[in-house]
Scaffold this active site. Sequence first.
Site, short mmCIF file in Angstrom:
data_model
loop_
_atom_site.label_atom_id
_atom_site.label_comp_id
_atom_site.label_asym_id
_atom_site.label_seq_id
_atom_site.Cartn_x
_atom_site.Cartn_y
_atom_site.Cartn_z
N GLU A 49 -25.74 -75.09 -1.41
CA GLU A 49 -25.38 -74.71 -0.04
C GLU A 49 -24.43 -75.74 0.57
OE1 GLU A 49 -27.60 -73.73 4.23
OE2 GLU A 49 -28.79 -74.01 2.40
N HIS A 68 -34.44 -78.81 7.35
CA HIS A 68 -33.82 -77.69 6.64
C HIS A 68 -34.45 -77.51 5.26
CE1 HIS A 68 -30.44 -76.13 4.06
NE2 HIS A 68 -30.56 -75.17 4.93
N GLU A 89 -37.74 -75.86 5.76
CA GLU A 89 -37.53 -74.44 6.10
C GLU A 89 -37.41 -73.60 4.83
OE1 GLU A 89 -33.84 -71.77 6.45
OE2 GLU A 89 -33.59 -73.53 7.72
N HIS A 90 -36.65 -74.09 3.85
CA HIS A 90 -36.52 -73.38 2.58
C HIS A 90 -37.86 -73.33 1.84
CE1 HIS A 90 -32.03 -73.03 1.58
NE2 HIS A 90 -32.06 -73.47 2.83
#
Length: 431
Positions: free
Chosen positions: A152, A72, A75-76
């Site tokens: 997040e 993740h 991905e960012h």
Amino acid sequence: MVATKTVATATAAVAVVADPVPSPLTDLRITPGPQQLQVVTERVPGARSVAAGVWVGVGARDEDEALSGASHFLEHLLFKGTADRSAIDISRVIDRCGGDINAFTNKEYTAFVTRVPQRHGGVGIGLLGDILTAPALRDADIETERHVILEEIAMDDDSPDDVVHRLFAEQLFPGHPLGRETAGTRESVLGISPAHVREFFGRHYRAGSMVVSVAGPGEHDEMFDMVAQAFTTVAGGDGRAERGAPAGLGDSVALVDDTEQVHLVLGGRGVARNDADREALDIVNHILGGGLSSRLFDVIREQRGLAYSVYSGTSSFVDTGMWLVSAGTTPDNAEEVLHLIDVEIAKLCEHGVTDDEIDVAKGALTGSFELGLEDTGSRMSRNGALLCTRGEIIPVDEQVRRWLAVDQAAIRRAIDRVYRPQPLVITVGPR
């Protein structure tokens, strides 16, 4: 970008299931690209857009516990810039085309997708190739994005609906990567260093673990040439990880929290992605709580007015699966809602379902499936996900036939396998 809330590898041998009655709407081709990169193109005559995506067969279940959230995180980071582009450059390229670009991380893959008008197809595909083969991964960008991801995680911690599903996964797959949150924990994200990020990218983001999927109105050779040019420098080799199946279950959990509602999840293990009973389970799930005519929605919301949201769902992985029922209700009604869910599952196990319910579920599943494939983005996503996770693309007509072929015997087998074992019950809310 958006994060989505036996030893095996992520991608099996490539194959296309034969379609005995070819659909006139299907015009699909799989072609080896640079470094044997898998490229799938689908021609969609009459469309005005080109959708492209890169599906990397590495996700949250492929991380060491200390690096939980690395997929993740990466991905960012790939949107923070490349050797030749800054983050704002990437955004301006897409805005100038009038298109969109996004990404998401799953338990078993990470996907990067874009959609642009046909005349800008080469630009969109070229941008994906740039961020997937030459990301900058600068120290300063890593630190900036670390803070974004921590925010997040904090946002999800403030959502009891997210918390209850997180606890459910932890107890359904205790001590296994499938039970971890895709974004990781605050501790693991703080512990991921720039060196960890670069090593993870170098080890896993290789041609053998990638699928590039394109759908648009152009000819196959034209779409393939765009991909071949954009991914010329992709690293060779296979970056997929070995995977171990989860073992036993955990325990039911009641977490006391100061919320207006009690959020609950009840469920257990389902079936694997390639299981012969998967289509039958799809139909049972729709009957139980998958639609507006489902038993749970009718009894709990329509007849009793005890919840605004109540539904059931299933997920499948390469070696296991899960099923669940989720609802939110006031503390005074929580016990009754749980009782009604238990009653409906007991009725399902003891009496099965009616032929009429099966007919309704088949119509809902096949219709929504077919209607959902009327744009290039959905075609591209389906092809990329299937080729990445199953190593094959099942023709649309064949998938429809599989649902329509489900009979009462298959329904009974799926119910007995999935719903008879004692479920876990997870609640978050006032005492």
